[in-house]
Design an enzyme around this catalytic site. Structure first.
Site, PDB file in Angstrom:
ATOM      1  N   LYS A  30      38.628 -27.802 -37.663  1.00  0.00           N
ATOM      2  CA  LYS A  30      39.449 -27.588 -36.461  1.00  0.00           C
ATOM      3  C   LYS A  30      39.614 -26.094 -36.176  1.00  0.00           C
ATOM      4  CE  LYS A  30      40.206 -31.934 -35.685  1.00  0.00           C
ATOM      5  NZ  LYS A  30      38.998 -32.371 -36.368  1.00  0.00           N
ATOM      6  N   ASP A  31      39.950 -25.792 -34.904  1.00  0.00           N
ATOM      7  CA  ASP A  31      40.114 -24.405 -34.474  1.00  0.00           C
ATOM      8  C   ASP A  31      41.140 -23.662 -35.312  1.00  0.00           C
ATOM      9  OD1 ASP A  31      38.984 -24.278 -31.283  1.00  0.00           O
ATOM     10  OD2 ASP A  31      39.458 -26.237 -32.104  1.00  0.00           O
ATOM     11  N   LYS A  32      40.961 -22.338 -35.382  1.00  0.00           N
ATOM     12  CA  LYS A  32      41.956 -21.499 -36.044  1.00  0.00           C
ATOM     13  C   LYS A  32      43.079 -21.149 -35.080  1.00  0.00           C
ATOM     14  CE  LYS A  32      42.836 -17.127 -38.374  1.00  0.00           C
ATOM     15  NZ  LYS A  32      42.284 -15.888 -38.983  1.00  0.00           N
ATOM     16  N   GLN A  45      33.288 -21.439 -32.047  1.00  0.00           N
ATOM     17  CA  GLN A  45      33.739 -21.684 -33.421  1.00  0.00           C
ATOM     18  C   GLN A  45      32.569 -21.990 -34.347  1.00  0.00           C
ATOM     19  OE1 GLN A  45      34.773 -23.122 -30.455  1.00  0.00           O
ATOM     20  NE2 GLN A  45      36.302 -24.629 -31.023  1.00  0.00           N
TER      21      GLN A  45
END
Length: 643
Positions: free
Chosen positions: A288-290, A383
């Site tokens: 998942k995204d940061k 990403q």
């Protein structure tokens, strides 16, 4: 390599300007399980059954084998970072103890000084992790358990073998023994003294005779000793009911992780350190995204729900929260999700061109409706390539595919412009080549970098040391870089396909061969994903639409389009020196078979709300299939490149 690849759109609306990810609260990602339910929902249907109770057959005494981890669950022997397992303070004390012991072996004579306590570990799984990790990092140490306390001291067997062979050989031999890979072979350096070889044979047979068999062989007039670990018996002895009852079923605990402004692997490193397990004990369905608030399902091995809940406050200090904690029967598999739900806010909205704010409503409506109907180009988002602005993951992947292992390590440690600790550590390594000093600078949560530096410190920064460094990372981390390169090529292929062949399916394109189309495939294609090549007649009759087109991710098992796009793939790979690439990196045990990805994707259940009272902002919610990127969808809506 061309970087601006996400600039080809399929809709012709004008779009608008705006900023995304102003804060984590503006980008909320919630994973959807295979039932299509949000993983943070109070009534989410569980993905796995609870740990199975002993079956009736087992109770009746049938010879059933309890669930155990198979060979693939055995932890990578190079992946034991003692800084994470023991904690920085205890790891430093252990380093000091071993340095003193090796420097002045005769000074440590009494029992108290000859041993070091690593503390107490009530959990037997954690004790096993500590034992294996210490022995791998320090093969000359012996680990002992007194109730739940673990103590270390010099291993007399190691000392004896080091006097017969070399210290380096003794280290490698003890790691070979500890790995316990049936059928594997260890070879000592050539030895011309028969008497000396006999001493080595006797030592190995006396100490490890039940595990191994030894023999001498001569090659080019040089004689060496080989040691082979015995194969497991093909006829395991029958176990009694008591044996079955004593053998414990592997413990798995599932939970939903909420994290904020953290990478998934970074969060795992924190949790592993807090729980005293390895990062590889955590499994998840997707990264998942940061720069976001994200919710995702996870499973941790060898940790009970009660023990996980004990760490809630410690996790919260790191920006993590856990919920839906429950026992399950198996780990999670990568890709085991239906997709992700997004709640997003785009701020600072401004129209393109000469339009005023009054026309913003119409611009937004047109953009959202277009993407809702036509979808967007299914590019891999930024990403996929890492957040670095200097060196990105695809460049490292290219170096690995070309087997430029030393160059790939230098790329791995190329620092960014910042002056934080991790960048200082990277600069120090590239300037000095001193892995030990760089390791002392590297923050504890940078698990990948620390594992690499530890291996480089032990084996040197030459070709062999760099191979060891990469092998110290879990397989999923190593292969990520190769996939990143292939994703970059896929993005460029998608742009080329749309620019050169347009928005209709053409002869030579690839589509899925679904049963309902009546298409037939050859036997060869049945063994691989069923891919159909569009014929000229099908192009003329508009049999397929653009959203049925798929493009291959480069690999050793994929079919390429049979039109000018296929030639483009060949030229593009040759341009990077991969014209004859087999997409295998044998020294690193990596293989990339390739796969297929739809050219287009569509958001589902999309809704929006525009606010223009003070600062114009747009709230959007939608669902995307797994492996589709919200930033790419937003780029199509706004008609601008967000990469």
């Amino acid at each position: 390599m061309e970087r601006d690849t996400l600039s080809c759109f399929i809709s012709d609306h004008e779009g608008f300007y705006g900023t995304i990810k102003n804060s984590p609260q503006d980008f909320v990602v919630i994973e959807m399980n295979t039932h299509g339910q949000l993983v943070n929902s109070p009534n989410v249907q569980e993905e796995h059954t609870k740990r199975p109770q002993q079956s009736q057959a087992n109770k009746k005494g049938d010879q059933l084998k309890p669930s155990k981890p198979d060979d693939t669950d055995i932890l990578n022997q190079d992946s034991f970072d003692l800084n994470l397992i023991l904690g920085p303070a205890m790891n430093e004390e252990l380093e000091h103890f071993t340095n003193k012991m090796r420097a002045n072996p005769n000074e440590i004579c009494d029992q108290e000084k000859a041993e070091l306590s690593l503390g107490t570990y009530p959990d037997k799984h954690l004790r096993a992790v500590v034992h294996r990790a210490v022995r791998y990092n320090f093969p000359f140490l012996q680990t002992l358990t007194d109730q739940s306390e673990i103590r270390v001291r010099e291993d007399p067997d190691f000392k004896e073998l080091a006097s017969l062979a070399s210290e380096g050989e003794a280290e490698e031999f003890f790691r070979f023994i500890d790995a316990k890979v049936p059928g594997s072979v260890f070879t000592f350096l050539p030895d011309d003294s028969k008497e000396h070889r006999t001493s080595v044979h006797h030592f190995v047979s006396r100490r490890f005779g039940k595990l191994v068999e030894t023999k001498s062989f001569t090659d080019q007039q040089k004689t060496s000793i080989t040691v082979r670990l015995r194969e497991r018996s093909k006829q395991p002895k029958k176990r009694t009911i008591a044996d079955c009852q004593e053998e414990e079923v592997t413990l798995y605990t599932a939970f939903t992780l909420r994290k904020e402004n953290l990478e998934t692997l970074e969060a795992i490193s924190y949790m592993a350190a807090a729980l005293g397990v390895l990062p590889s004990d955590f499994t998840y369905a997707g990264i998942k995204d940061k720069r976001a608030i994200t919710y995702q399902a996870m499973v941790v091995k060898k940790i009970s729900p009660e023990r996980l809940l004990e760490k809630v406050s410690e996790f919260e200090r790191r920006g993590m929260q856990i919920s839906h904690v429950r026992p399950v029967s198996e780990p999670l598999k990568l890709g085991r999700l239906q997709g992700n739900h997004f709640d997003l806010v785009i701020r600072d909205l401004k129209p393109h061109g000469k339009h005023g704010l009054a026309e913003l409503h119409q611009l937004v409506k047109e953009a959202v409706e277009n993407v809702k109907t036509r979808g967007f180009v299914n590019y891999y988002g930024p990403q996929r390539f890492g957040s670095g602005s200097c060196v990105q993951a695809d460049q490292i992947g290219l170096a690995l595919l070309k087997e430029k292992i030393e160059a790939s390590v230098k790329l791995f440690f190329t620092p960014e412009d910042g002056d934080d600790l991790q960048n200082k550590a990277k600069r120090h390594f590239l300037l000095t080549g001193n892995a030990k000093e760089s390791l002392a600078l590297m923050p504890a949560y940078k698990a990948r970098e620390r594992l690499m530096l530890r291996a480089l410190h032990r084996y040197g920064s030459g070709q062999e040391g760099c191979i060891r460094g990469w092998l110290s990372l879990p397989h999923s981390m190593r292969v990520f870089y190769l996939h990143s390169y292939c994703s970059r090529v896929w993005n460029e292929a998608a742009k080329y396909r749309l620019q050169k062949l347009g928005l209709k399916t053409v002869h030579g394109d690839l589509v899925w061969a679904r049963c309902e189309t009546g298409l037939k495939t050859t036997t060869e294609e049945l063994n691989a994903p069923q891919v159909h090549v569009v014929t000229s007649e099908e192009e003329k009759d508009d049999v397929f639409s653009l959203d049925q087109v798929i493009l291959p991710m480069p690999g050793n098992s994929v079919k390429y389009p049979e039109n000018l796009l296929g030639q483009w793939y060949q030229d593009r790979l040759a341009q990077d020196g991969l014209g004859s690439c087999r997409f295998r990196v044998t020294p690193l045990k990596l293989n990339v078979p390739g796969c297929y990805r739809p050219l287009l994707a569509k958001p589902q259940n999309i809704t929006y709300s525009l606010r223009t009272a003070e600062e114009p902002s747009l709230s959007l919610t939608f669902d995307l299939d797994a492996s589709c990127y919200a930033t790419v969808c937003l780029g199509e809506i706004m008609n601008r490149n967000l990469s």
